[in-house]
Scaffold this motif. Structure first.
Motif, short mmCIF file in Angstrom:
data_model
loop_
_atom_site.label_atom_id
_atom_site.label_comp_id
_atom_site.label_asym_id
_atom_site.label_seq_id
_atom_site.Cartn_x
_atom_site.Cartn_y
_atom_site.Cartn_z
N HIS A 15 44.71 67.84 25.68
CA HIS A 15 45.95 67.76 26.48
C HIS A 15 45.58 66.73 27.62
O HIS A 15 44.97 67.37 28.58
CB HIS A 15 46.54 69.14 26.83
N LEU A 16 46.01 65.57 27.83
CA LEU A 16 45.72 64.74 28.95
C LEU A 16 46.92 64.32 29.59
O LEU A 16 48.04 64.43 29.20
CB LEU A 16 45.31 63.14 28.27
N VAL A 17 46.80 64.09 30.80
CA VAL A 17 47.89 63.66 31.79
C VAL A 17 47.18 62.29 32.30
O VAL A 17 46.24 61.95 33.03
CB VAL A 17 48.02 64.43 33.02
N THR A 18 47.98 61.18 31.64
CA THR A 18 47.63 60.02 32.30
C THR A 18 48.53 58.82 32.38
O THR A 18 49.83 59.04 31.95
CB THR A 18 46.77 59.51 30.79
N GLU A 19 48.49 57.52 32.71
CA GLU A 19 49.33 56.64 33.16
C GLU A 19 49.49 55.90 31.81
O GLU A 19 48.67 55.71 30.98
CB GLU A 19 48.71 55.63 34.14
N MET A 73 61.35 57.18 30.56
CA MET A 73 60.41 57.42 31.77
C MET A 73 61.21 57.12 32.97
O MET A 73 61.14 56.01 33.44
CB MET A 73 58.98 56.50 31.48
N THR A 74 61.65 58.00 33.67
CA THR A 74 62.49 58.03 34.76
C THR A 74 61.84 58.23 36.11
O THR A 74 62.44 58.08 37.13
CB THR A 74 63.91 58.80 34.66
N LYS A 75 60.88 59.03 35.91
CA LYS A 75 59.92 59.61 37.21
C LYS A 75 58.74 58.80 37.64
O LYS A 75 58.19 59.29 38.58
CB LYS A 75 59.64 61.00 37.19
N GLY A 76 58.46 57.84 36.70
CA GLY A 76 57.04 57.11 37.21
C GLY A 76 56.49 56.93 35.70
O GLY A 76 57.09 56.57 35.00
N ASN A 77 54.94 56.59 35.79
CA ASN A 77 54.34 56.25 34.57
C ASN A 77 53.23 57.27 34.10
O ASN A 77 52.41 56.75 33.39
CB ASN A 77 53.74 54.78 34.97
N LYS A 78 53.62 58.55 34.72
CA LYS A 78 52.38 59.54 34.00
C LYS A 78 53.11 60.33 33.02
O LYS A 78 54.27 60.58 33.14
CB LYS A 78 52.04 60.43 35.27
N ALA A 79 52.08 60.62 31.85
CA ALA A 79 52.90 61.27 30.85
C ALA A 79 51.74 62.37 30.26
O ALA A 79 50.39 62.23 30.39
CB ALA A 79 53.19 60.36 29.68
N ASN A 80 52.31 63.24 29.82
CA ASN A 80 51.67 64.32 28.92
C ASN A 80 51.17 63.75 27.65
O ASN A 80 52.09 63.30 26.79
CB ASN A 80 52.16 65.68 28.81
#
Length: 577
Positions: free
Chosen positions: A407-411, A387-394
């Motif tokens: 399909h969620l986008v969440t921390e 995780m190089t760009k932050g803490n949000k993930a698909n």
């Protein structure tokens, strides 16, 4: 010597005694939705008359109802984790005398060898096992299955009278874009005047037009009443599914009424052995439908005559002259309590137990089927999700008792620059290990399992059947995957580095040669292990897990090549920004 036909006609005309006469039964007539009385005469395995008959043998039905044998319109026998010879011992006592099977699970592992194994093993059983040939091996063109089946590979199987057509066409993009390999398979079935099954998961009415224009005549993927109506309005049959994970019956029944009911039938699709044994097969569908308010005679018709007509089985699905003597004794029509099951006029199950002699799956099963796990060992380093760009993930979110995912986008939690599973957030690591050629590993994040510790892993991962695992930590993931490598496939539950329970499935990583009672005991141990890692019990984690790698059912799935967005039909990164 009289021919078989002459014997039947002579018995029907009362010129000779029937082989068997059933007296004092109440016959369920699925043509007229009434219950009639009369002797049931049987000769040469066929019903030859209703009326007053004398037989060489007589059985007293003692006032019970006589119902047609039930038909499962679409089933993957491999999902029971036993081959057809053992599957029969489980479903016949539930009144299922005929199944329409799609062996695409074993075909994705072993190609034509897998299909032939299923056909050969089914010959040993009194169950009528008809086959729809797998149309999508692999399920999508980019999948790394264990085999690729072309029209030329499938063509010789049409010489077998048990082969009815082409199974569920699930690669909609190839169909819509008229891919030559798909057109070849459709033409093969059409030229042989065989049937073609559909698979329209998440597709709209325009897609139904495409399927119907390809002469595809069924769908078992409806999840709403509106979807069901869209399909039957365009001439399709709708199979109402009630399996171990996909439980659609309650939602679809509102679409059924007296004017359109002949276009509906029942199926199980995928159902685990323990669910089949304790709950039932399509007999369970019938009971649920009756409990929901559907007329019992209509419910029985859907599970018998409708299915027979859908799949062009003119001697199945009714208790009437000219039909096979496949029928049940039922104590009452509300609970469908089955006491006896007859196949071609012989009792094959009584009071919940199979009574026929059987032969287990051959101990000489091809080595290719028994040694199908060929992946390399996996290390914890292989499982790292940067995780190089932050803490949000698909994130893939499971929907209990459904094949679809959200399909969620969440921390997510990030530790040392990588995703860290969180029990508190119910965010686990999901792993798919390519197992046919040792190619690659796909990684993702899943929400919804609710485990408090540990890992589950399986070599049942529709449809390419790679090793798939989900869990709370990398150490247990490595242990679980290695356990499956050593035992040539199956199921495993691991906690704190220890294998709590495992069930080897040595035939293609999908089925076992063990007696079904041994499998039931193994599944019982698996259930105890699931309790130990905190599984909630409201859905089956293993069956849910098995569909998280199938990239033809929306919205988000994980393949060995990475995270796949089914709606956009493309791979996407785990990181979101």
């Amino acid at each position: 010597m009289h021919s078989t036909l002459q014997k039947k006609i002579a018995a029907a005309a009362k010129q000779t005694k029937a082989d068997l006469v059933i007296k004092n039964g109440k016959i369920v007539n699925v043509f007229t939705h009434e219950v009639i009385e009369g002797d049931l005469a049987i000769a040469e395995g066929m019903i030859v008359g209703i009326g007053r008959y004398e037989g060489k043998e007589t059985i007293d039905a003692e006032g019970r109802y006589i119902c047609p044998g039930l038909i499962d319109g679409h089933v993957h026998i491999e999902s029971s984790m036993v081959p057809p010879s053992e599957f029969t011992r489980v479903v016949l006592p539930h009144g299922v005398t005929t199944v329409i099977a799609d062996p695409h699970e074993i075909a994705n592992v072993a190609g034509i060898r897998g299909i032939q194994f299923m056909l050969d093993d089914a010959k040993q059983t009194p169950l009528d096992v008809y086959i729809m040939l797998p149309s999508c091996v692999p399920a999508a063109s980019f999948e790394h299955a264990g085999a690729v089946l072309t029209a030329a590979d499938l063509a010789p199987f049409f010489n077998d009278e048990r082969v009815l057509g082409l199974a569920e066409v699930m690669d909609y993009p190839s169909l819509r874009e008229q891919h030559p390999s798909m057109l070849d398979k459709l033409a093969l079935a059409a030229n042989a005047n065989r049937l073609i099954d559909g698979h329209l998961a998440g597709l709209d009415a325009d897609a139904v037009n495409v399927y119907r224009s390809a002469r595809i005549h069924t769908d078992h993927e409806c999840v709403t009443a509106d979807e069901a109506l869209e399909r039957i309005r365009r001439g399709m049959y709708v199979l109402i599914r009630q399996g171990s994970v996909a439980k659609d019956l309650e939602k679809l029944l509102p679409a059924v009424h007296e004017h359109n009911a002949r276009r509906f039938l029942f199926c199980t699709d995928d159902k685990h052995l323990d669910d089949l044994w304790f709950e039932g097969s399509v007999d369970h569908n019938v009971r649920l439908a009756i409990r929901a308010g559907l007329d019992p005679l209509l419910s029985i018709q859907m599970a018998t005559l409708n299915a027979a007509e859908c799949y062009r089985l003119p001697t199945k699905g009714a208790v009437a002259p000219g039909y096979d003597a496949d029928f049940l004794f039922v104590e009452d029509l509300e609970t469908l309590k089955i006491t006896h099951v007859f196949k071609q006029g012989a009792i094959v199950a009584e009071h919940g137990r199979a009574t026929f002699s059987f032969h287990p799956a051959s101990s000489e099963t091809e080595p290719k089927l028994l040694q199908s796990i060929r992946c390399r060992p996996v290390t914890e380093a292989d499982l790292r999700i940067p995780m190089t760009k932050g803490n949000k993930a698909n994130v893939m979110e499971i929907i209990p008792n459904h094949l679809h995912t959200n399909h969620l986008v969440t921390e997510v939690d990030v530790r040392d620059g990588a995703f860290s599973p969180s029990v508190e957030r119910d965010l686990l690591k999901l792993v798919v290990v390519e197992r046919h050629r040792g190619l690659g590993i796909g990684l993702g994040i899943v929400r919804g399992f609710g485990f408090q510790a540990g890992v589950v892993a399986s070599s049942i991962a529709h449809d390419s059947h790679h090793i798939i695992a989900a869990g709370t930590n990398d150490r247990d993931l490595v242990v679980a995957i290695e356990q499956l490598r050593r035992q040539h496939g199956g199921l495993a539950v691991v906690k704190d580095g220890t294998v709590l329970a495992s069930l080897p499935l040595e035939i293609g990583g999908l089925m076992t040669r063990k007696d079904y009672t041994e499998v039931l005991n193994g599944l019982k141990q698996i259930d105890k292990a699931l309790e130990a890692i905190g599984a909630c019990g409201s859905f089956n984690p293993f069956i849910t897990l098995s569909f998280l790698a199938l990239p033809v059912i929306p919205e988000l799935k994980l393949t060995d090549q990475g995270l796949f967005d089914v709606k956009r039909w493309e791979w996407i990164p785990i990181e979101a920004w």
